[in-house]
Scaffold this motif. Structure first.
Motif, short mmCIF file in Angstrom:
data_model
loop_
_atom_site.label_atom_id
_atom_site.label_comp_id
_atom_site.label_asym_id
_atom_site.label_seq_id
_atom_site.Cartn_x
_atom_site.Cartn_y
_atom_site.Cartn_z
N MET B 1 9.41 1.18 44.17
CA MET B 1 8.75 2.20 44.97
C MET B 1 8.69 4.31 45.10
O MET B 1 9.69 4.73 44.61
N THR B 2 7.68 4.88 44.35
CA THR B 2 7.33 6.19 43.98
C THR B 2 6.76 6.71 45.01
O THR B 2 5.57 6.30 45.31
N SER B 3 6.79 7.74 45.63
CA SER B 3 6.08 8.90 45.86
C SER B 3 5.73 9.82 45.03
O SER B 3 6.71 10.89 45.46
N LYS B 4 4.78 10.23 44.72
CA LYS B 4 4.02 11.25 43.98
C LYS B 4 4.18 12.68 44.38
O LYS B 4 3.29 13.27 44.42
N HIS B 5 3.02 12.15 45.30
CA HIS B 5 3.18 13.28 46.38
C HIS B 5 3.81 13.75 46.27
O HIS B 5 4.76 13.90 47.27
N GLU B 6 3.39 15.44 46.63
CA GLU B 6 4.34 16.74 47.35
C GLU B 6 4.16 16.98 48.35
O GLU B 6 3.42 16.64 49.14
N PHE B 7 5.64 17.09 49.67
CA PHE B 7 4.91 17.36 50.74
C PHE B 7 5.00 19.18 50.86
O PHE B 7 5.90 19.41 50.17
N ALA B 8 4.26 19.31 51.67
CA ALA B 8 4.47 20.36 52.20
C ALA B 8 4.83 20.93 53.23
O ALA B 8 5.52 19.84 54.00
N VAL B 9 5.97 22.15 53.06
CA VAL B 9 6.76 23.18 53.46
C VAL B 9 6.03 23.70 54.49
O VAL B 9 5.19 23.84 54.26
N CYS B 10 6.06 23.59 55.53
CA CYS B 10 5.56 24.38 56.46
C CYS B 10 6.70 25.85 57.32
O CYS B 10 6.27 26.61 57.60
N ASP B 11 7.91 25.56 56.87
CA ASP B 11 9.01 26.17 57.19
C ASP B 11 9.55 27.07 55.55
O ASP B 11 10.21 26.13 55.87
N PRO B 12 8.93 28.01 55.21
CA PRO B 12 8.95 28.08 53.75
C PRO B 12 11.03 28.69 54.00
O PRO B 12 11.92 28.97 53.59
N GLN B 13 11.43 29.08 54.78
CA GLN B 13 13.05 28.97 55.87
C GLN B 13 13.52 27.32 55.84
O GLN B 13 14.53 28.15 56.48
N TYR B 14 13.23 26.65 55.53
CA TYR B 14 13.58 25.19 55.61
C TYR B 14 15.56 25.52 55.24
O TYR B 14 16.14 24.56 56.44
N GLU B 15 15.49 25.44 54.37
CA GLU B 15 17.29 25.87 54.09
C GLU B 15 17.88 26.33 55.09
O GLU B 15 18.68 25.37 54.99
N ARG B 16 18.33 27.40 54.89
CA ARG B 16 18.23 28.25 55.54
C ARG B 16 18.46 27.57 57.22
O ARG B 16 19.71 27.33 57.58
N ARG B 17 17.99 26.52 57.52
CA ARG B 17 18.19 25.86 58.99
C ARG B 17 18.14 25.05 58.56
O ARG B 17 19.46 24.22 59.70
N VAL B 18 17.94 23.82 57.66
CA VAL B 18 18.94 23.06 57.26
C VAL B 18 20.55 23.10 57.59
O VAL B 18 21.57 22.12 57.90
N ARG B 19 20.52 24.01 56.24
CA ARG B 19 22.27 24.16 56.08
C ARG B 19 22.88 24.65 57.27
O ARG B 19 23.98 24.63 57.38
N GLU B 20 22.39 25.42 58.56
CA GLU B 20 22.72 26.13 59.55
C GLU B 20 23.09 24.56 60.20
O GLU B 20 23.95 24.55 60.99
N SER B 21 22.19 23.49 60.65
CA SER B 21 22.21 22.80 61.42
C SER B 21 23.20 21.47 60.82
O SER B 21 24.35 20.91 61.36
N PHE B 22 23.59 21.70 59.26
CA PHE B 22 24.30 21.07 58.86
C PHE B 22 25.84 21.45 58.82
O PHE B 22 26.84 20.53 59.33
N SER B 23 25.38 22.82 58.98
CA SER B 23 27.22 23.59 59.53
C SER B 23 28.24 23.32 60.77
O SER B 23 29.08 23.74 60.73
N ARG B 24 27.08 22.68 61.59
CA ARG B 24 27.35 22.88 62.81
C ARG B 24 28.20 21.21 63.01
O ARG B 24 28.45 20.82 64.14
N GLN B 25 28.13 20.00 62.04
CA GLN B 25 28.15 18.64 62.54
C GLN B 25 29.93 18.57 62.44
O GLN B 25 30.47 18.58 61.11
#
Lengths: 153, 153, 153, 153
Positions: B1-25
């Motif tokens: 199963m491949t999904s070739k489409h690129e996904f649209a990012v709606c928050d350019p700061q997504y990495e900071r947001r994800v890493r901050e959430s991860f760090s609270r686990q």
């Protein structure tokens, strides 16, 4: 869903066998989970809340619910297996239905179908606050019996 | 199963947001899991082997595979969510296909369908010994976006 | 997820065996489903749209997607089983990701792990309109080999 | 697993709405399935045995069990949704536990968690021979409410 039939136990020493296997699970020690009840075709696990078990909002992590439920299903099934056998989780599915918020997390599993090779189990996960338990997750699992392959070293 | 489409990012700061959430686990810290790669619609987690993560035969516990894969799916999905949102696992299913034996466990997740409210993800789990990775589990998960509900405190 | 290894076929007559079994499935006839491709560890099924296969909004019914994907998984696995064996679906999980709207529904399954007793398969379901296929469902299934039990009457 | 709470019905005309939606499902007509019971948070479907519904050994096909259980879950959930809404199956998992052999197949579903957007349901499938029902499959499903989107044309 009710399963009215009593399950046949083929190894009267099942409790010793299950508890010995459980005691060798490093992850269960690391989570400080306890095997609090064991009957033919049923198992209950509990773990007290602490920060080491949280997700990002401070509740019990889905991984803890999943781990407890998986182990509860595995050992519920293992009570019905012969002495000289190992237990293996083939697969499970978990629905996380409500935040697991409370002092203690409880997973209760039971066998719903006991085939020779495969045993199908369900588990329900509850978060307890004082005397109130809230239903937070449900699991459906397929557990395999590896006959002739002792679980110990 | 491949999904070739690129996904649209709606928050350019997504990495900071994800890493901050991860760090609270708390659980991820307790397992010593690391978020080792993050791209739009993709996440990779890794954890080194140690006795605290084992099942009864000394391999990585299914609960570790499940936890890592669940978190990898959640954050793969969370990369595609808006700034002011929370991420929630609705459910996942895991098939444990081979003993997870090795120095390191790796979970790689990607979004296969990115709906506004629900994102469907798969994750594959590998056990690495030296330079060899063996495929040991696969996960199919449903992740929910809670819009207008910031993930932080 | 990719599985690069070729699968070993233990019965060179697998295609005849699979097609003969498929031809005995009353439901597949009733749905007018066709087994359109078969290779070691892979199977494709197709069914043309008609009103008899719809859900309440006029698209292909989830039950059709599930049935096709289940059968495709079962026969993908059955290509790798010995002559004197039966095939059984232990369980499957399906995520319905988009409305199955089109002239034809296509289920493509492949084995991702081929154990002796259990084979783990995935299937993807597409709805085709003209030359465009849209990805509408994904399945993860556990298939069992009943050795020494011929599939025929 | 028991769910003792009564479910709140927000649309007193739920039965008419559910039955009207069911009547538009081409597949249910094609299988000759009937919606035989409906209560808030619960639904039962039945179908009589005939060759058109079989797998290769002459029992009810897993696809019939899956279709009936999916529809039963969907409409159990739909009883609890508002008038101006549509119902959608996000995903389901089915464990096929015993051959579905009998005169009639019965799927009984109930809601175990009724969130605003998502409703988690289980269904049990029984094969009836005379007055004996044998338990042959169990389903765990996630159903979605599309608010403000009427189910009809």
């Amino acid at each position: 869903m009710t399963s009215k039939h009593e399950f046949a136990v083929c190894d009267p020493q099942y409790e010793r066998r299950v508890r010995e296997s459980f005691s060798r699970q490093g992850l269960m020690k690391h989570l400080e989970a306890r095997l609090t009840e064991l009957k033919p075709g049923m198992a209950e696990l509990r773990v007290a809340f602490r920060e080491e078990l949280t997700q990002q909002h401070g509740y019990f992590h889905a991984g803890v619910s999943g781990s407890l439920a998986d182990v509860a299903c595995g050992y519920a099934a293992y009570t019905l297996m012969p002495e000289d056998s190992s237990v293996l989780t083939v697969e499970y599915k978990i629905n996380l239905m409500a935040p697991a918020q409370g002092e203690e997390l409880i997973a209760r599993a039971r066998v719903v179908r006991s085939g020779k090779t495969l045993k199908i189990c369900t588990a329900d996960v509850f978060a307890r606050k004082g005397e109130t338990e809230s239903y937070c997750a449900t699991v459906l699992a397929t557990i395999m019996c590896l006959a002739g392959k002792s679980d110990g070293k």
